[in-house]
Design an enzyme around this catalytic site. Structure first.
Site, PDB file in Angstrom:
ATOM      1  N   ALA A 287      52.337  26.266  41.548  1.00 12.74           N
ATOM      2  CA  ALA A 287      52.016  24.965  40.969  1.00 12.74           C
ATOM      3  C   ALA A 287      50.515  24.962  40.719  1.00 12.74           C
ATOM      4  CB  ALA A 287      52.400  23.865  41.941  1.00 12.74           C
TER       5      ALA A 287
ATOM      6  N   GLY B 183      55.283  27.631  43.674  1.00 13.40           N
ATOM      7  CA  GLY B 183      56.194  27.080  42.664  1.00 13.40           C
ATOM      8  C   GLY B 183      56.763  28.151  41.733  1.00 13.40           C
TER       9      GLY B 183
ATOM     10  N   GLU C 225      59.572  29.579  43.635  1.00 15.61           N
ATOM     11  CA  GLU C 225      60.601  28.525  43.670  1.00 15.61           C
ATOM     12  C   GLU C 225      61.327  28.432  42.331  1.00 15.61           C
ATOM     13  OE1 GLU C 225      57.689  25.666  45.250  1.00 15.61           O
ATOM     14  OE2 GLU C 225      59.198  25.166  46.756  1.00 15.61           O
TER      15      GLU C 225
ATOM     16  N   GLU D 149      52.126  28.268  50.490  1.00 15.05           N
ATOM     17  CA  GLU D 149      51.722  26.856  50.619  1.00 15.05           C
ATOM     18  C   GLU D 149      51.043  26.504  51.928  1.00 15.05           C
ATOM     19  OE1 GLU D 149      54.458  27.903  49.195  1.00 15.05           O
ATOM     20  OE2 GLU D 149      54.882  26.732  47.387  1.00 15.05           O
TER      21      GLU D 149
HETATM   22  N1  COA Z   1      46.915  26.956  40.196  1.00 14.60           N
HETATM   23  C1  COA Z   1      45.867  26.832  39.349  1.00 14.60           C
HETATM   24  N2  COA Z   1      45.160  27.869  38.868  1.00 14.60           N
HETATM   25  C2  COA Z   1      45.549  29.088  39.256  1.00 14.60           C
HETATM   26  C3  COA Z   1      46.621  29.309  40.140  1.00 14.60           C
HETATM   27  C4  COA Z   1      47.316  28.175  40.614  1.00 14.60           C
HETATM   28  N3  COA Z   1      48.382  28.265  41.440  1.00 14.60           N
HETATM   29  N4  COA Z   1      46.738  30.638  40.361  1.00 14.60           N
HETATM   30  C5  COA Z   1      45.779  31.230  39.632  1.00 14.60           C
HETATM   31  N5  COA Z   1      45.050  30.296  38.972  1.00 14.60           N
HETATM   32  C6  COA Z   1      43.918  30.520  38.068  1.00 14.60           C
HETATM   33  C7  COA Z   1      42.637  30.847  38.837  1.00 14.60           C
HETATM   34  O1  COA Z   1      42.013  29.662  39.296  1.00 14.60           O
HETATM   35  C8  COA Z   1      41.841  31.564  37.771  1.00 14.60           C
HETATM   36  O2  COA Z   1      41.312  30.606  36.880  1.00 14.60           O
HETATM   37  P1  COA Z   1      39.744  30.717  36.378  1.00 14.60           P
HETATM   38  O3  COA Z   1      39.678  32.043  35.677  1.00 14.60           O
HETATM   39  O4  COA Z   1      39.576  29.549  35.471  1.00 14.60           O
HETATM   40  O5  COA Z   1      38.928  30.692  37.616  1.00 14.60           O
HETATM   41  C9  COA Z   1      42.907  32.338  36.996  1.00 14.60           C
HETATM   42  O6  COA Z   1      44.146  31.672  37.276  1.00 14.60           O
HETATM   43  C10 COA Z   1      43.035  33.782  37.430  1.00 14.60           C
HETATM   44  O7  COA Z   1      43.260  33.817  38.823  1.00 14.60           O
HETATM   45  P2  COA Z   1      42.376  34.700  39.847  1.00 14.60           P
HETATM   46  O8  COA Z   1      42.499  34.083  41.208  1.00 14.60           O
HETATM   47  O9  COA Z   1      41.007  34.900  39.298  1.00 14.60           O
HETATM   48  O10 COA Z   1      43.183  36.084  39.797  1.00 14.60           O
HETATM   49  P3  COA Z   1      43.206  37.203  40.926  1.00 14.60           P
HETATM   50  O11 COA Z   1      43.843  38.387  40.306  1.00 14.60           O
HETATM   51  O12 COA Z   1      41.892  37.368  41.567  1.00 14.60           O
HETATM   52  O13 COA Z   1      44.227  36.609  42.049  1.00 14.60           O
HETATM   53  C11 COA Z   1      46.216  35.487  42.823  1.00 14.60           C
HETATM   54  C12 COA Z   1      45.575  36.402  41.758  1.00 14.60           C
HETATM   55  C13 COA Z   1      47.626  35.158  42.369  1.00 14.60           C
HETATM   56  C14 COA Z   1      46.274  36.236  44.169  1.00 14.60           C
HETATM   57  C15 COA Z   1      45.379  34.209  42.992  1.00 14.60           C
HETATM   58  O14 COA Z   1      45.167  33.654  41.701  1.00 14.60           O
HETATM   59  C16 COA Z   1      46.000  33.159  43.857  1.00 14.60           C
HETATM   60  O15 COA Z   1      46.002  33.277  45.062  1.00 14.60           O
HETATM   61  N6  COA Z   1      46.537  32.070  43.240  1.00 14.60           N
HETATM   62  C17 COA Z   1      47.080  30.949  43.941  1.00 14.60           C
HETATM   63  C18 COA Z   1      48.441  31.278  44.499  1.00 14.60           C
HETATM   64  C19 COA Z   1      48.990  30.113  45.287  1.00 14.60           C
HETATM   65  O16 COA Z   1      48.516  29.769  46.336  1.00 14.60           O
HETATM   66  N7  COA Z   1      50.048  29.509  44.751  1.00 14.60           N
HETATM   67  C20 COA Z   1      50.764  28.464  45.396  1.00 14.60           C
HETATM   68  C21 COA Z   1      50.365  27.157  44.890  1.00 14.60           C
HETATM   69  S1  COA Z   1      51.229  25.870  45.759  1.00 14.60           S
END
Ligand code: COA
Length: 258
Positions: free
Chosen positions: A66, A112, A115, A135
Site C-alpha cells: 500500500a 498490500g 495481499e 506491516e
Molecule cells: N509506498 C510508497 N512508496 C513506495 C513503496 C510503498 N509501499 N514502496 C516503494 N516505494 C517508493 C519509494 O519510496 C521510492 O520512491 P522515491 O524514488 O520517490 O523515493 C521508490 O518506490 C523506489 O523504492 P526504493 O525503496 O528506492 O527501492 P529499493 O530497491 O531500494 O527497495 C523495497 C525496494 C521494496 C525493499 C523498498 O521500496 C521497501 O521496503 N518498500 C516498502 C515495502 C513495505 O513496507 N510495504 C508494505 C506497506 S504496508
C-alpha cells in the site's frame, strides 16, 4: 478502458491488467485501487473474458505494498475505513469474482502487494520475486486480508512467522510452502500464465464460476462449503455448458463452451 495507473489489454479471451507505477514500485495508492476495482468490474461482466492475469510493470516489483506516503498521518477511523473499503472494493472483490484471476508475481510483492496476489485465485512467480508482509515493521498489521489469507495458504505457524518477523521470502521458499504454484524465469512468467489461462479458458466458464463460489464458501465463517457445493453441483445440471460438455464427451469430440 483508459486509466492513469493501470494498463488493461485483451488477447482473445485472456485479459491482462498491469499495475503501472514502476517508479513507485507499483505501490497501491487510492486511485490505483479505484481503477483496479473498475477494471475487474468491467472485465468480470465481459463474457468474452475467460481469465484475467494481473501483474506489475517493470522487472522489479509486482506491488511493493500500500502507498505508505498516503496513510502515514491517518487516524484510527481513517485506518479502519481504509481496510474496510480496500477489502470490499478490491481484495474480496477479486477473490469472489466469477472470472478466474492469476497473479503473475514479477518481483517484490510486499504488504498490500502480497495481499493482492493472495486475493487472486492462484499465483505464479518469477525467480526474482520476493514476498512478505512487513506491516509490523511499520507499526501496523496487514489490513487487506493478509492475516486471514496467508494462514489459509501456508498454515498458521508459517503465517505467524512471516507476519511477526516482517521478513521477505524468496520465490523458491514461496513455492515450497505453497504460496505460489510455479517459479519460472522472468521472461517465462507471462507466457506460463497465458498458457495456464488458455487451458482454463477451454473449460466451462459457468462451471468454473460455481467452483470458485463453492471453494470460497468453505473459507468463510458465514457459509457452509459442502452445502454450497451441493447447490452449485445441482445448478450445473441446468446449464447449457453441462449439456454441451457431456454431449461432446459421448460424441467423442472436444466440447465447445459458450
Ligand atoms: N509506498 C510508497 N512508496 C513506495 C513503496 C510503498 N509501499 N514502496 C516503494 N516505494 C517508493 C519509494 O519510496 C521510492 O520512491 P522515491 O524514488 O520517490 O523515493 C521508490 O518506490 C523506489 O523504492 P526504493 O525503496 O528506492 O527501492 P529499493 O530497491 O531500494 O527497495 C523495497 C525496494 C521494496 C525493499 C523498498 O521500496 C521497501 O521496503 N518498500 C516498502 C515495502 C513495505 O513496507 N510495504 C508494505 C506497506 S504496508
Amino acid at each position: 478502458m483508459n486509466f492513469n495507473n493501470i494498463l488493461v489489454n485483451q488477447q482473445e479471451n485472456i485479459a491482462t491488467i498491469t499495475i503501472n507505477r514502476p517508479k513507485k514500485l507499483n505501490a497501491l495508492n487510492r486511485d490505483t485501487i479505484v481503477e483496479l476495482h473498475e477494471a475487474f468490474k468491467t472485465l468480470g461482466k465481459d463474457a468474452s473474458v475467460k481469465v484475467i492475469i494481473i501483474t506489475g510493470s517493470g522487472d522489479k516489483a509486482f506491488v511493493a505494498g500500500a502507498d505508505i506516503a498516503e496513510f502515514s498521518n491517518f487516524s484510527v477511523k481513517d485506518g479502519s475505513k481504509l481496510a474496510l473499503k480496500g477489502q470490499k472494493k478490491l481484495f474480496n472483490y477479486i477473490e469472489n469474482l466469477s472470472t478466474p484471476v492469476i497473479a503473475a508475481v514479477n518481483g517484490f510483492a510486499l504488504g498490500g502487494g502480497l495481499e493482492l496476489a493472495m486475493a487472486c485465485h492462484f499465483r505464479v512467480a518469477s525467480e526474482n520475486a520476493k514476498m512478505g508482509l512487513p506491516e509490523v515493521s511499520l507499526g501496523v498489521i496487514p489490513g487487506y486480508g493478509g492475516t486471514q489469507r496467508l494462514p489459509q495458504l501456508v498454515g498458521k505457524g508459517r503465517a505467524n512467522e512471516m507476519i511477526m518477523t516482517a521478513g521477505m521470502i524468496d520465490a523458491q521458499k514461496a513455492l515450497t510452502i505453497g504460496l505460489v504454484n510455479y517459479v519460472v524465469r522472468q521472461e517465462e512468467l507471462v507466457p506460463l500464465c497465458e498458457k495456464l489461462a488458455s487451458k482454463i479458458s477451454n473449460n466451462s466458464s459457468v462451471a468454473i464460476s460455481y467452483a470458485i463460489k463453492a471453494i470460497n464458501a468453505g473459507f468463510s465463517s458465514d457459509t457452509d462449503g459442502f452445502k454450497e457445493e451441493i447447490k452449485a453441483f445441482g445448478d450445473c445440471f441446468g446449464t447449457s455448458d453441462f449439456k454441451e460438455g457431456t454431449t461432446a464427451f459421448l460424441e467423442k469430440r472436444k466440447a465447445n463452451f459458450e
